[in-house]
Each structure stands twice: as structure tokens, then as C-alpha cells.
Design a protein around this motif. Structure first.
Motif, PDB file in Angstrom:
ATOM      1  N   GLY A  34     -86.095  31.190 118.144  1.00  0.00           N
ATOM      2  CA  GLY A  34     -87.593  30.574 118.175  1.00  0.00           C
ATOM      3  C   GLY A  34     -88.635  31.872 117.762  1.00  0.00           C
ATOM      4  O   GLY A  34     -88.220  32.693 117.223  1.00  0.00           O
ATOM      5  N   THR A  35     -89.644  31.443 118.187  1.00  0.00           N
ATOM      6  CA  THR A  35     -90.995  32.380 117.928  1.00  0.00           C
ATOM      7  C   THR A  35     -90.704  33.552 118.680  1.00  0.00           C
ATOM      8  O   THR A  35     -91.357  34.714 118.542  1.00  0.00           O
ATOM      9  N   ASN A  36     -90.214  33.682 119.800  1.00  0.00           N
ATOM     10  CA  ASN A  36     -90.009  34.915 120.607  1.00  0.00           C
ATOM     11  C   ASN A  36     -88.362  35.895 120.294  1.00  0.00           C
ATOM     12  O   ASN A  36     -88.178  36.755 120.713  1.00  0.00           O
ATOM     13  N   GLY A  37     -88.085  35.213 119.185  1.00  0.00           N
ATOM     14  CA  GLY A  37     -86.918  35.995 118.744  1.00  0.00           C
ATOM     15  C   GLY A  37     -85.458  35.051 119.002  1.00  0.00           C
ATOM     16  O   GLY A  37     -85.415  33.852 119.092  1.00  0.00           O
TER      17      GLY A  37
END
Length: 57
Positions: A34-37
Motif C-alpha cells: 500500500g501507500t505505507n509500504g
């Protein structure tokens, strides 16, 4: 990683069942991006009849 293997080994041994029918072990491993890794998760459990026990890591 060692704790995951230890819990999995415990569930497998408990699945043998000393008396009566064996307890059915279950395992689920997921990986998400996701956007957080990248994230990883695992769920281990066992069930016998209507009773279920689970641990999420």
C-alpha cells in the motif's frame, strides 16, 4: 519469525489430539502493498466443534 514457528508447532502438536478426534489447525498468511509500504500478517488457530481459538500476528 521464531515465535511464528513456535506457535505453529504448538498448533500442529495440539492437532494430534490425545483423546478423541483431533483438533483441526488452521493458518493464514497475508502480504499487502500500500501507500505505507509492504505489510505482512499471519493468523494461526485451532477449532474443535463449535469452539475456535485464534492468534493474529
Amino acid at each position: 519469525m521464531k515465535s511464528i514457528l513456535a506457535i505453529l508447532a504448538l498448533v500442529v502438536v495440539a492437532g494430534c489430539g490425545a483423546d478423541g478426534a483431533p483438533i483441526r489447525p488452521s493458518a493464514n498468511i497475508g502480504i499487502g502493498v500500500g501507500t505505507n509500504g509492504v505489510s505482512a500478517g499471519a493468523k494461526l488457530g485451532a477449532s474443535k466443534g463449535p469452539v475456535s481459538i485464534g492468534v493474529s500476528l
